[in-house]
Scaffold this motif. Structure first.
Motif, PDB file in Angstrom:
ATOM      1  N   TRP A   1      52.151  39.637  49.670  1.00  0.00           N
ATOM      2  CA  TRP A   1      51.467  40.909  49.849  1.00  0.00           C
ATOM      3  C   TRP A   1      51.406  41.198  51.344  1.00  0.00           C
ATOM      4  O   TRP A   1      50.817  40.433  52.098  1.00  0.00           O
ATOM      5  CB  TRP A   1      50.055  40.879  49.256  1.00  0.00           C
ATOM      6  CG  TRP A   1      49.260  42.113  49.564  1.00  0.00           C
ATOM      7  CD1 TRP A   1      48.255  42.251  50.475  1.00  0.00           C
ATOM      8  CD2 TRP A   1      49.427  43.409  48.960  1.00  0.00           C
ATOM      9  NE1 TRP A   1      47.777  43.530  50.486  1.00  0.00           N
ATOM     10  CE2 TRP A   1      48.482  44.275  49.563  1.00  0.00           C
ATOM     11  CE3 TRP A   1      50.282  43.914  47.978  1.00  0.00           C
ATOM     12  CZ2 TRP A   1      48.369  45.617  49.211  1.00  0.00           C
ATOM     13  CZ3 TRP A   1      50.166  45.253  47.631  1.00  0.00           C
ATOM     14  CH2 TRP A   1      49.222  46.080  48.239  1.00  0.00           C
ATOM     15  N   ASP A   2      52.075  42.274  51.750  1.00  0.00           N
ATOM     16  CA  ASP A   2      52.103  42.670  53.151  1.00  0.00           C
ATOM     17  C   ASP A   2      52.667  41.517  53.986  1.00  0.00           C
ATOM     18  O   ASP A   2      53.797  41.097  53.771  1.00  0.00           O
ATOM     19  CB  ASP A   2      50.704  43.101  53.595  1.00  0.00           C
ATOM     20  CG  ASP A   2      50.701  43.884  54.901  1.00  0.00           C
ATOM     21  OD1 ASP A   2      51.770  44.391  55.291  1.00  0.00           O
ATOM     22  OD2 ASP A   2      49.637  43.989  55.532  1.00  0.00           O
ATOM     23  N   ASN A   3      51.881  40.973  54.897  1.00  0.00           N
ATOM     24  CA  ASN A   3      52.368  39.935  55.805  1.00  0.00           C
ATOM     25  C   ASN A   3      52.015  38.524  55.346  1.00  0.00           C
ATOM     26  O   ASN A   3      52.187  37.567  56.100  1.00  0.00           O
ATOM     27  CB  ASN A   3      51.768  40.152  57.201  1.00  0.00           C
ATOM     28  CG  ASN A   3      50.250  40.060  57.199  1.00  0.00           C
ATOM     29  OD1 ASN A   3      49.591  40.734  56.412  1.00  0.00           O
ATOM     30  ND2 ASN A   3      49.685  39.233  58.065  1.00  0.00           N
TER      31      ASN A   3
ATOM     32  N   THR B   1      48.148  32.012  41.854  1.00  0.00           N
ATOM     33  CA  THR B   1      48.963  32.931  42.653  1.00  0.00           C
ATOM     34  C   THR B   1      48.432  34.349  42.504  1.00  0.00           C
ATOM     35  O   THR B   1      48.297  35.084  43.490  1.00  0.00           O
ATOM     36  CB  THR B   1      50.440  32.898  42.202  1.00  0.00           C
ATOM     37  OG1 THR B   1      50.954  31.577  42.348  1.00  0.00           O
ATOM     38  CG2 THR B   1      51.289  33.856  43.024  1.00  0.00           C
ATOM     39  N   GLU B   2      48.111  34.734  41.265  1.00  0.00           N
ATOM     40  CA  GLU B   2      47.617  36.091  41.017  1.00  0.00           C
ATOM     41  C   GLU B   2      46.224  36.288  41.604  1.00  0.00           C
ATOM     42  O   GLU B   2      45.895  37.376  42.095  1.00  0.00           O
ATOM     43  CB  GLU B   2      47.602  36.376  39.514  1.00  0.00           C
ATOM     44  CG  GLU B   2      48.956  36.261  38.853  1.00  0.00           C
ATOM     45  CD  GLU B   2      50.016  37.101  39.542  1.00  0.00           C
ATOM     46  OE1 GLU B   2      49.782  38.304  39.770  1.00  0.00           O
ATOM     47  OE2 GLU B   2      51.083  36.552  39.871  1.00  0.00           O
TER      48      GLU B   2
ATOM     49  N   GLY C   1      43.353  39.083  45.448  1.00  0.00           N
ATOM     50  CA  GLY C   1      42.350  38.975  46.498  1.00  0.00           C
ATOM     51  C   GLY C   1      42.802  39.626  47.792  1.00  0.00           C
ATOM     52  O   GLY C   1      42.039  40.349  48.452  1.00  0.00           O
ATOM     53  N   LEU C   2      44.046  39.380  48.174  1.00  0.00           N
ATOM     54  CA  LEU C   2      44.577  39.992  49.395  1.00  0.00           C
ATOM     55  C   LEU C   2      44.564  41.516  49.296  1.00  0.00           C
ATOM     56  O   LEU C   2      44.245  42.208  50.266  1.00  0.00           O
ATOM     57  CB  LEU C   2      45.997  39.495  49.651  1.00  0.00           C
ATOM     58  CG  LEU C   2      46.137  38.019  50.024  1.00  0.00           C
ATOM     59  CD1 LEU C   2      47.602  37.597  49.975  1.00  0.00           C
ATOM     60  CD2 LEU C   2      45.557  37.747  51.410  1.00  0.00           C
TER      61      LEU C   2
ATOM     62  N   PHE D   1      42.162  33.952  51.571  1.00  0.00           N
ATOM     63  CA  PHE D   1      42.702  32.825  50.800  1.00  0.00           C
ATOM     64  C   PHE D   1      41.565  31.924  50.332  1.00  0.00           C
ATOM     65  O   PHE D   1      41.466  31.561  49.151  1.00  0.00           O
ATOM     66  CB  PHE D   1      43.676  32.077  51.712  1.00  0.00           C
ATOM     67  CG  PHE D   1      44.344  30.864  51.132  1.00  0.00           C
ATOM     68  CD1 PHE D   1      45.242  30.967  50.085  1.00  0.00           C
ATOM     69  CD2 PHE D   1      44.123  29.605  51.691  1.00  0.00           C
ATOM     70  CE1 PHE D   1      45.896  29.842  49.578  1.00  0.00           C
ATOM     71  CE2 PHE D   1      44.774  28.483  51.203  1.00  0.00           C
ATOM     72  CZ  PHE D   1      45.651  28.601  50.140  1.00  0.00           C
ATOM     73  N   TYR D   2      40.682  31.588  51.252  1.00  0.00           N
ATOM     74  CA  TYR D   2      39.546  30.711  50.951  1.00  0.00           C
ATOM     75  C   TYR D   2      38.626  31.349  49.910  1.00  0.00           C
ATOM     76  O   TYR D   2      38.236  30.704  48.927  1.00  0.00           O
ATOM     77  CB  TYR D   2      38.774  30.426  52.240  1.00  0.00           C
ATOM     78  CG  TYR D   2      37.485  29.671  52.046  1.00  0.00           C
ATOM     79  CD1 TYR D   2      37.477  28.287  51.904  1.00  0.00           C
ATOM     80  CD2 TYR D   2      36.261  30.341  52.000  1.00  0.00           C
ATOM     81  CE1 TYR D   2      36.293  27.591  51.725  1.00  0.00           C
ATOM     82  CE2 TYR D   2      35.072  29.657  51.822  1.00  0.00           C
ATOM     83  CZ  TYR D   2      35.095  28.279  51.683  1.00  0.00           C
ATOM     84  OH  TYR D   2      33.924  27.599  51.497  1.00  0.00           O
ATOM     85  N   GLU D   3      38.281  32.609  50.102  1.00  0.00           N
ATOM     86  CA  GLU D   3      37.367  33.288  49.174  1.00  0.00           C
ATOM     87  C   GLU D   3      37.954  33.368  47.768  1.00  0.00           C
ATOM     88  O   GLU D   3      37.236  33.184  46.775  1.00  0.00           O
ATOM     89  CB  GLU D   3      37.044  34.687  49.693  1.00  0.00           C
ATOM     90  CG  GLU D   3      36.165  34.695  50.930  1.00  0.00           C
ATOM     91  CD  GLU D   3      36.062  36.069  51.558  1.00  0.00           C
ATOM     92  OE1 GLU D   3      34.998  36.368  52.137  1.00  0.00           O
ATOM     93  OE2 GLU D   3      37.042  36.842  51.485  1.00  0.00           O
ATOM     94  N   SER D   4      39.247  33.637  47.678  1.00  0.00           N
ATOM     95  CA  SER D   4      39.881  33.728  46.359  1.00  0.00           C
ATOM     96  C   SER D   4      39.862  32.389  45.637  1.00  0.00           C
ATOM     97  O   SER D   4      39.585  32.315  44.429  1.00  0.00           O
ATOM     98  CB  SER D   4      41.321  34.225  46.503  1.00  0.00           C
ATOM     99  OG  SER D   4      41.345  35.578  46.899  1.00  0.00           O
ATOM    100  N   LEU D   5      40.139  31.315  46.360  1.00  0.00           N
ATOM    101  CA  LEU D   5      40.204  30.004  45.712  1.00  0.00           C
ATOM    102  C   LEU D   5      38.827  29.437  45.390  1.00  0.00           C
ATOM    103  O   LEU D   5      38.717  28.520  44.571  1.00  0.00           O
ATOM    104  CB  LEU D   5      41.008  29.036  46.578  1.00  0.00           C
ATOM    105  CG  LEU D   5      42.511  29.350  46.582  1.00  0.00           C
ATOM    106  CD1 LEU D   5      43.240  28.488  47.600  1.00  0.00           C
ATOM    107  CD2 LEU D   5      43.117  29.174  45.195  1.00  0.00           C
ATOM    108  N   MET D   6      37.793  29.981  45.989  1.00  0.00           N
ATOM    109  CA  MET D   6      36.439  29.595  45.591  1.00  0.00           C
ATOM    110  C   MET D   6      36.134  30.056  44.165  1.00  0.00           C
ATOM    111  O   MET D   6      35.185  29.577  43.540  1.00  0.00           O
ATOM    112  CB  MET D   6      35.415  30.184  46.562  1.00  0.00           C
ATOM    113  CG  MET D   6      35.397  29.511  47.928  1.00  0.00           C
ATOM    114  SD  MET D   6      34.929  27.759  47.848  1.00  0.00           S
ATOM    115  CE  MET D   6      33.200  27.899  47.387  1.00  0.00           C
TER     116      MET D   6
END
Length: 239
Positions: A78-80, A90-91, A96-97, A103-108
């Motif tokens: 997604w983007d950069n 992955t989704e 999340g992005l 990255f951290y917030e999504s995996l929490m």
């Protein structure tokens, strides 16, 4: 070859494995990912390119038993930010992005996989080409105890040319139970050729249990993406 690299190749079943790093020349960011399998369901998979993403699919749809933990996108961006993972997180990272979560917030929001008694760790990595940094993560039990989820995050402030950091799901098997990876991501070698990287790892991992491998190159200068796939069920790699 260091001790951890040697252990990776000597282990008949390290499970799913990912590597994130940079080529020796510094021209490309690199992601490597492979899957292994021992059951008919796990071995019935190939990687297939879908635009600039790659997904798992069943090689023979008639043999599919449970697709929930084996069919997913290991590669997206997604983007950069370029994502690699061993499951449907992955989704979670991708969405999340899009919604300004890190990255951290999504995996929490996620834990290890619910495949008792193994409770396979979820491993993930991202490359941020704007920041020229990368991160890895593993979500795992404490020695297969599902009441505890340990979330380890590793952020690398810069790339080291010719080096990738590697993490995989299993360290060993004990009494029929696959034990989760322990320790930190370890260094492994990368080359300037996408084919050489694919061949190096494909030829060294266990020939009986390997299923598919992919390598992704991202050009440091123009962000151009190059993908290469090795499938056990196919005689040729795919670009």
């Amino acid at each position: 070859m260091n001790k951890l690299q040697h252990a990776l190749f000597e282990n008949p079943y390290p499970g799913r494995t990912l590597i994130v790093g940079m080529t020796p020349s510094g021209s490309h960011y690199v992601q490597v990912y492979w899957i292994m399998g021992r059951s008919t369901n796990s071995r019935n998979r190939v990687f297939e390119r879908e635009g600039f993403s790659i997904r798992n699919k069943a090689f023979d749809p008639a043999l599919v038993e449970d697709p929930s933990l084996i069919i997913y996108y290991p590669i997206r961006h997604w983007d950069n930010v370029h994502i690699v993972s061993n499951g449907d997180q992955t989704e979670t990272i991708y969405e999340g992005l899009k919604n300004y979560r890190s990255f951290y917030e999504s995996l929490m929001l996620r834990e290890f996989e619910p495949d008792a008694p193994h409770f396979t760790p979820r491993i993930s990595g991202i490359i941020n080409t704007d920041l020229k940094q990368y991160s890895l993560s593993i979500l795992r039990t404490q020695d297969n105890d599902p009441s505890i989820c340990i979330r380890n995050m590793y952020q690398y402030s810069r790339f080291k040319k010719g080096i990738g950091h590697c993490i995989h799901t299993y360290r060993t098997e004990l009494d029929g139970v696959l034990k989760p990876f322990e320790g930190d991501p370890f260094e492994v070698p990368l080359s300037d050729s996408i084919d050489e990287i694919a061949d190096y790892y494909w030829e060294r991992i266990d020939s009986e249990n390997k299923i598919a491998l992919l390598v992704k190159f991202v050009d440091v200068q123009n962000q151009e993406i190059n993908l290469l796939i090795r499938n056990k069920h196919s005689t040729n790699g795919e670009r």
